[in-house]
Motif scaffolding. Structure first.
Motif, short mmCIF file in Angstrom:
data_model
loop_
_atom_site.label_atom_id
_atom_site.label_comp_id
_atom_site.label_asym_id
_atom_site.label_seq_id
_atom_site.Cartn_x
_atom_site.Cartn_y
_atom_site.Cartn_z
N ALA A 42 0.83 -1.20 0.00
CA ALA A 42 0.00 0.00 0.00
C ALA A 42 0.87 1.25 0.00
O ALA A 42 2.00 1.24 0.49
CB ALA A 42 -0.92 0.02 1.22
N ALA A 43 0.33 2.32 -0.56
CA ALA A 43 1.01 3.62 -0.56
C ALA A 43 0.00 4.69 -0.19
O ALA A 43 -1.18 4.60 -0.57
CB ALA A 43 1.61 3.91 -1.93
N GLY A 44 0.43 5.68 0.56
CA GLY A 44 -0.51 6.72 0.96
C GLY A 44 0.16 7.82 1.74
O GLY A 44 1.38 7.98 1.72
N SER A 45 -0.65 8.59 2.46
CA SER A 45 -0.13 9.70 3.25
C SER A 45 -0.80 9.73 4.61
O SER A 45 -1.95 9.30 4.77
CB SER A 45 -0.37 11.04 2.52
OG SER A 45 -1.74 11.37 2.50
N ALA A 46 -0.06 10.23 5.59
CA ALA A 46 -0.55 10.35 6.96
C ALA A 46 0.14 11.52 7.62
O ALA A 46 1.15 12.04 7.11
CB ALA A 46 -0.26 9.06 7.72
N PRO A 47 -0.37 11.98 8.78
CA PRO A 47 0.27 13.10 9.47
C PRO A 47 1.75 12.86 9.74
O PRO A 47 2.17 11.75 10.06
CB PRO A 47 -0.53 13.21 10.77
CG PRO A 47 -1.90 12.71 10.39
CD PRO A 47 -1.63 11.58 9.45
N ASP A 48 2.53 13.92 9.62
CA ASP A 48 3.97 13.89 9.83
C ASP A 48 4.32 13.40 11.24
O ASP A 48 5.32 12.72 11.45
CB ASP A 48 4.52 15.29 9.58
CG ASP A 48 6.02 15.30 9.39
OD1 ASP A 48 6.60 14.24 9.11
OD2 ASP A 48 6.61 16.38 9.53
N PHE A 49 3.52 13.79 12.21
CA PHE A 49 3.59 13.28 13.57
C PHE A 49 2.18 13.35 14.13
O PHE A 49 1.30 13.99 13.55
CB PHE A 49 4.58 14.10 14.43
CG PHE A 49 4.25 15.57 14.53
CD1 PHE A 49 3.38 16.07 15.49
CD2 PHE A 49 4.81 16.48 13.63
CE1 PHE A 49 3.07 17.42 15.56
CE2 PHE A 49 4.52 17.83 13.69
CZ PHE A 49 3.64 18.31 14.66
N TRP A 50 1.93 12.70 15.23
CA TRP A 50 0.58 12.67 15.79
C TRP A 50 0.19 14.07 16.25
O TRP A 50 0.75 14.61 17.18
CB TRP A 50 0.54 11.69 16.95
CG TRP A 50 -0.86 11.20 17.26
CD1 TRP A 50 -1.99 11.46 16.57
CD2 TRP A 50 -1.23 10.36 18.36
NE1 TRP A 50 -3.08 10.84 17.15
CE2 TRP A 50 -2.63 10.15 18.25
CE3 TRP A 50 -0.53 9.76 19.39
CZ2 TRP A 50 -3.33 9.37 19.17
CZ3 TRP A 50 -1.23 8.99 20.31
CH2 TRP A 50 -2.61 8.79 20.19
N GLY A 51 -0.79 14.64 15.54
CA GLY A 51 -1.21 16.01 15.81
C GLY A 51 -0.73 17.01 14.78
O GLY A 51 -1.07 18.19 14.85
N SER A 52 0.03 16.57 13.80
CA SER A 52 0.58 17.47 12.78
C SER A 52 -0.50 17.96 11.83
O SER A 52 -1.50 17.29 11.59
CB SER A 52 1.66 16.74 11.98
OG SER A 52 2.13 17.53 10.91
N ASP A 53 -0.26 19.13 11.25
CA ASP A 53 -1.14 19.65 10.19
C ASP A 53 -0.53 19.41 8.82
O ASP A 53 -1.01 19.93 7.82
CB ASP A 53 -1.43 21.14 10.40
CG ASP A 53 -0.16 21.99 10.37
OD1 ASP A 53 0.95 21.42 10.28
OD2 ASP A 53 -0.28 23.23 10.45
N ASN A 54 0.54 18.61 8.78
CA ASN A 54 1.23 18.33 7.53
C ASN A 54 1.31 16.82 7.32
O ASN A 54 1.68 16.08 8.24
CB ASN A 54 2.64 18.92 7.54
CG ASN A 54 3.39 18.63 6.26
OD1 ASN A 54 3.00 19.04 5.18
ND2 ASN A 54 4.49 17.88 6.38
N ASN A 55 0.95 16.35 6.14
CA ASN A 55 1.02 14.92 5.84
C ASN A 55 2.31 14.57 5.12
O ASN A 55 2.92 15.40 4.45
CB ASN A 55 -0.17 14.50 4.97
CG ASN A 55 -1.38 14.12 5.80
OD1 ASN A 55 -1.60 14.69 6.88
ND2 ASN A 55 -2.15 13.19 5.32
N THR A 56 2.70 13.31 5.28
CA THR A 56 3.88 12.79 4.58
C THR A 56 3.53 11.45 3.95
O THR A 56 2.64 10.74 4.43
CB THR A 56 5.05 12.63 5.57
OG1 THR A 56 6.22 12.26 4.85
CG2 THR A 56 4.75 11.58 6.62
N GLY A 57 4.20 11.10 2.87
CA GLY A 57 3.91 9.87 2.15
C GLY A 57 4.71 8.69 2.66
O GLY A 57 5.71 8.83 3.36
#
Length: 275
Positions: A42-57
């Motif tokens: 699988a490939a996708g994106s999620a928050p950079d850290f728990w609580g972040s407003d920025n996602n990372t792949g």
């Protein structure tokens, strides 16, 4: 493809999507009545850290191997479960989860200066139960809960979740799901990821030199969703995501309020080979 073949091949699509979210791959683990072996990516994106407003792949593997009746070992990204019960409705067994921490690799210029939180391995137990809602085995509700604790020294206490997921077959080639879950954590667990102490206090002038201690309890509600369709007799394509809303002291933490966002989103797509 027949309805039975679709039933064999259909995976927990939102899970397949969510396992790509390296930092927050701790979603629900819905399962289907007919046991299958599978391996996928699988490939996708999620928050950079728990609580972040920025996602990372990111990308992550997933798979399951049946070793006796309904008993299996299953890997979903950062989570490994072993079902020890040979029953079509119940799943019970141990769970291991690799939880990513937080360090200076994050994009936020304030949070990256905070004390690092080490990655850690969690261990615990899970239980799941499903109810078939009609003659179609894909039309069902699944209920699940888990409790885990740290095997290292990143935090003390425990965390876990309870969740329900509804699966609806729109036709023989399209299955949808949507769910709802509640996550909780002990005092030390919550404070580890959302508290502000020591030298970190100076990074948040709004604290006026005082520490922020995050208390435990319910810290998030989650809504997973997704779609799955067969590509062939051996291949399945899944796409989905999860919305998470941080609550309580997690939401009120200056890490979230000033540098992040209480609304957390994950998206992903995964392909699996059935055997």
């Amino acid at each position: 493809m027949t309805k039975h073949q679709f039933a064999r091949g259909t995976l927990a699509l939102a899970v397949a999507a969510l396992v790509a979210s390296a930092a927050q791959a701790q979603g629900f683990v819905p399962e289907f009545q007919d046991g299958i072996n599978f391996v996928g990516l699988a490939a996708g994106s999620a928050p950079d850290f728990w609580g972040s407003d920025n996602n990372t792949g990111g990308i992550a593997p997933y798979g399951r191997y049946l070793f006796s009746g309904q008993r299996y070992v299953q890997l979903l990204g950062t989570e490994l479960t072993v079902n020890l019960v040979d029953n079509k409705s119940w799943r019970v067994g141990p769970v291991l989860r690799y939880r990513f921490g937080r360090n200076d690799d994050v994009d936020n210029k304030v949070v990256k200066q905070m004390r690092p939180i080490d990655d850690t391995l969690e261990a615990g137990v899970f239980v799941a139960y499903r109810i078939q809602l009609s003659a179609n085995p894909l039309h069902q509700l699944t209920f699940a809960a888990d409790v885990l604790g740290d095997t290292g020294d990143t935090y003390n206490g425990a965390n876990g979740s309870v969740r329900v997921n509804y699966f609806h077959p729109f036709n023989e080639r399209l299955l949808g799901n949507i769910g709802f879950g509640v996550a909780w954590g002990s005092d030390n667990f919550t404070d580890t990821y959302f508290g502000v102490h020591g030298s970190d206090i100076a990074l948040y002038p709004s604290l006026h030199g005082k520490p922020y201690t995050a208390q435990g309890g319910v810290n998030a509600v989650r809504v997973p969703f997704g779609l799955t369709t067969p590509l062939s007799k051996q291949w399945m394509l899944s796409a989905g995501g999860r919305y998470e809303r941080l609550l309580g002291d997690a939401e009120d933490s200056p890490i979230v309020k000033q540098e992040g966002d209480a609304n957390q989103w994950m998206f992903g797509v995964g392909a699996a080979y059935l055997f």
